[in-house]
Design an enzyme around this catalytic site. Structure first.
Site, PDB file in Angstrom:
ATOM      1  N   LYS A  13       1.791  -6.529 -12.145  1.00 34.20           N
ATOM      2  CA  LYS A  13       0.948  -7.732 -12.253  1.00 34.20           C
ATOM      3  C   LYS A  13      -0.168  -7.556 -13.283  1.00 34.20           C
ATOM      4  O   LYS A  13      -0.413  -8.445 -14.081  1.00 34.20           O
ATOM      5  CB  LYS A  13       0.279  -8.072 -10.906  1.00 34.20           C
ATOM      6  CG  LYS A  13       1.205  -8.486  -9.800  1.00 34.20           C
ATOM      7  CD  LYS A  13       0.429  -8.998  -8.589  1.00 34.20           C
ATOM      8  CE  LYS A  13      -0.545  -8.009  -8.001  1.00 34.20           C
ATOM      9  NZ  LYS A  13       0.068  -6.776  -7.459  1.00 34.20           N
ATOM     10  N   ARG A  88      -4.698 -12.622  -1.469  1.00 31.55           N
ATOM     11  CA  ARG A  88      -3.870 -11.527  -0.978  1.00 31.55           C
ATOM     12  C   ARG A  88      -3.592 -11.673   0.508  1.00 31.55           C
ATOM     13  O   ARG A  88      -3.040 -10.770   1.121  1.00 31.55           O
ATOM     14  CB  ARG A  88      -4.628 -10.243  -1.220  1.00 31.55           C
ATOM     15  CG  ARG A  88      -3.799  -9.089  -1.748  1.00 31.55           C
ATOM     16  CD  ARG A  88      -4.785  -7.975  -2.017  1.00 31.55           C
ATOM     17  NE  ARG A  88      -4.219  -6.761  -2.446  1.00 31.55           N
ATOM     18  CZ  ARG A  88      -4.297  -6.306  -3.700  1.00 31.55           C
ATOM     19  NH1 ARG A  88      -4.843  -7.033  -4.639  1.00 31.55           N
ATOM     20  NH2 ARG A  88      -3.822  -5.117  -3.982  1.00 31.55           N
ATOM     21  N   ARG A 127       2.550   6.307 -11.418  1.00 30.49           N
ATOM     22  CA  ARG A 127       1.224   5.826 -11.829  1.00 30.49           C
ATOM     23  C   ARG A 127       0.125   6.750 -11.293  1.00 30.49           C
ATOM     24  O   ARG A 127      -0.873   6.990 -11.950  1.00 30.49           O
ATOM     25  CB  ARG A 127       1.005   4.397 -11.320  1.00 30.49           C
ATOM     26  CG  ARG A 127      -0.296   3.790 -11.807  1.00 30.49           C
ATOM     27  CD  ARG A 127      -0.387   2.317 -11.486  1.00 30.49           C
ATOM     28  NE  ARG A 127      -0.831   2.062 -10.137  1.00 30.49           N
ATOM     29  CZ  ARG A 127      -0.990   0.846  -9.623  1.00 30.49           C
ATOM     30  NH1 ARG A 127      -0.695  -0.214 -10.332  1.00 30.49           N
ATOM     31  NH2 ARG A 127      -1.421   0.692  -8.403  1.00 30.49           N
ATOM     32  N   ARG A 133      -5.390   7.356  -9.942  1.00 23.92           N
ATOM     33  CA  ARG A 133      -6.077   6.432  -9.032  1.00 23.92           C
ATOM     34  C   ARG A 133      -6.075   7.026  -7.638  1.00 23.92           C
ATOM     35  O   ARG A 133      -5.036   7.452  -7.142  1.00 23.92           O
ATOM     36  CB  ARG A 133      -5.346   5.079  -9.024  1.00 23.92           C
ATOM     37  CG  ARG A 133      -5.929   4.102  -9.995  1.00 23.92           C
ATOM     38  CD  ARG A 133      -5.161   2.824 -10.020  1.00 23.92           C
ATOM     39  NE  ARG A 133      -5.145   2.129  -8.734  1.00 23.92           N
ATOM     40  CZ  ARG A 133      -4.842   0.851  -8.614  1.00 23.92           C
ATOM     41  NH1 ARG A 133      -4.562   0.137  -9.672  1.00 23.92           N
ATOM     42  NH2 ARG A 133      -4.817   0.282  -7.419  1.00 23.92           N
ATOM     43  N   ARG A 144      -0.593   0.704   1.601  1.00 21.08           N
ATOM     44  CA  ARG A 144      -0.773  -0.477   0.754  1.00 21.08           C
ATOM     45  C   ARG A 144       0.484  -1.343   0.767  1.00 21.08           C
ATOM     46  O   ARG A 144       0.401  -2.572   0.758  1.00 21.08           O
ATOM     47  CB  ARG A 144      -1.141  -0.072  -0.676  1.00 21.08           C
ATOM     48  CG  ARG A 144      -2.544   0.532  -0.729  1.00 21.08           C
ATOM     49  CD  ARG A 144      -2.848   1.147  -2.065  1.00 21.08           C
ATOM     50  NE  ARG A 144      -2.999   0.132  -3.084  1.00 21.08           N
ATOM     51  CZ  ARG A 144      -2.602   0.276  -4.340  1.00 21.08           C
ATOM     52  NH1 ARG A 144      -2.021   1.377  -4.735  1.00 21.08           N
ATOM     53  NH2 ARG A 144      -2.790  -0.688  -5.194  1.00 21.08           N
TER      54      ARG A 144
HETATM   55  P1  AMP Z   1      -5.316  -3.781  -6.832  1.00 19.79           P
HETATM   56  O1  AMP Z   1      -5.844  -3.125  -8.060  1.00 19.79           O
HETATM   57  O2  AMP Z   1      -5.139  -5.262  -6.985  1.00 19.79           O
HETATM   58  O3  AMP Z   1      -4.093  -3.110  -6.285  1.00 19.79           O
HETATM   59  O4  AMP Z   1      -6.460  -3.617  -5.702  1.00 19.79           O
HETATM   60  C1  AMP Z   1      -6.928  -2.343  -5.301  1.00 19.79           C
HETATM   61  C2  AMP Z   1      -7.607  -2.467  -3.946  1.00 19.79           C
HETATM   62  O5  AMP Z   1      -8.729  -3.364  -4.036  1.00 19.79           O
HETATM   63  C3  AMP Z   1      -6.750  -3.040  -2.823  1.00 19.79           C
HETATM   64  O6  AMP Z   1      -5.922  -2.061  -2.218  1.00 19.79           O
HETATM   65  C4  AMP Z   1      -7.818  -3.556  -1.865  1.00 19.79           C
HETATM   66  O7  AMP Z   1      -8.449  -2.492  -1.164  1.00 19.79           O
HETATM   67  C5  AMP Z   1      -8.862  -4.119  -2.842  1.00 19.79           C
HETATM   68  N1  AMP Z   1      -8.553  -5.537  -3.133  1.00 19.79           N
HETATM   69  C6  AMP Z   1      -8.141  -6.060  -4.319  1.00 19.79           C
HETATM   70  N2  AMP Z   1      -7.950  -7.383  -4.217  1.00 19.79           N
HETATM   71  C7  AMP Z   1      -8.241  -7.716  -2.934  1.00 19.79           C
HETATM   72  C8  AMP Z   1      -8.214  -8.926  -2.196  1.00 19.79           C
HETATM   73  N3  AMP Z   1      -7.820 -10.081  -2.754  1.00 19.79           N
HETATM   74  N4  AMP Z   1      -8.583  -8.894  -0.899  1.00 19.79           N
HETATM   75  C9  AMP Z   1      -8.975  -7.753  -0.327  1.00 19.79           C
HETATM   76  N5  AMP Z   1      -8.991  -6.570  -0.948  1.00 19.79           N
HETATM   77  C10 AMP Z   1      -8.639  -6.533  -2.245  1.00 19.79           C
END
Ligand code: AMP
Length: 189
Positions: A13, A88, A127, A133, A144
């Site tokens: 994404k 989400r 990754r 990360r 996740r």
């Molecule tokens: P991502 O980079 O989008 O995978 O997000 C990394 C982490 O940020 C996720 O595993 C959540 O802990 C937090 N996060 C990102 N977007 C959201 C969201 N829309 N709602 C809640 N937590 C989020």
């Protein structure tokens, strides 16, 4: 173009959002990136998010929704945006719907990147080595993915019932997937 990207962690994404944002000349808004930059800067928001991110859990809606609402008020989002990582869960999807209704700016589409569970696992483990990360450790990856299935996947049926969902395969080169996404979006807009 007001676009939402949906797909499991590791579906690409973020990468696709960058290319699509450049193509449509609209901002790429990634909640994960906003949390990570707050964390790096040591802000209260970053520290608050960290406890959830480190466990692979979602940051509470109250924190996340307010942060996105503020971001969408910024001037560069007036002509459109690509949301990557928000909504989400179903509550967040309803929050976005209400926001768009108030502004009278309906979403253009929700683009789903579809990919198998096995492919995702191997991509995320790769990754983890490349990007270092903290939330790409094996046990956190598993959590996740569970959180995605339990809380995020239901928004796909929500958007299908709203007539907004477009699905594209997330398998192929970055460029192929970008072209596939643009062709699919051209058919609806
Ligand atoms: P991502 O980079 O989008 O995978 O997000 C990394 C982490 O940020 C996720 O595993 C959540 O802990 C937090 N996060 C990102 N977007 C959201 C969201 N829309 N709602 C809640 N937590 C989020």
């Amino acid at each position: 173009m007001r676009l939402v990207l949906v797909g499991p962690p590791g579906a690409g994404k973020g990468t696709q959002a960058q290319f699509l944002a450049a193509h449509y000349l609209i901002p790429h808004i990634s909640t994960g990136d906003i949390f990570r930059s707050n964390l790096k800067a040591g802000t209260p928001l970053g520290l608050q998010a960290k406890t959830f991110m480190d466990r692979g859990e979602l940051v509470p809606d109250s924190v996340t929704n307010e942060m996105v609402a503020a971001r969408l008020e910024e001037v560069d989002a007036a002509q459109g945006f690509i949301l990557d990582g928000w909504p989400r869960n179903v509550v967040q999807a309803h929050t976005l719907r209400a926001m768009m209704l108030t502004k009278k700016t309906p979403l253009s589409a929700v683009l789903e990147f579809s990919i198998s569970h096995e492919e995702i696992l191997s991509r995320l483990l790769t990754r983890a080595q490349v990007e270092q990360r903290l939330d790409d450790k094996a046990e956190i990856i598993t959590r996740r993915l569970e959180v995605y299935e339990e809380q995020t996947a239901p928004i796909i049926s929500f958007y299908r019932s709203e007539g907004l969902l477009i699905s594209v395969s997330a398998i192929g080169s970055v460029d192929e997937i970008t072209q596939r996404s643009i062709s699919a979006l051209n058919r609806v807009s």
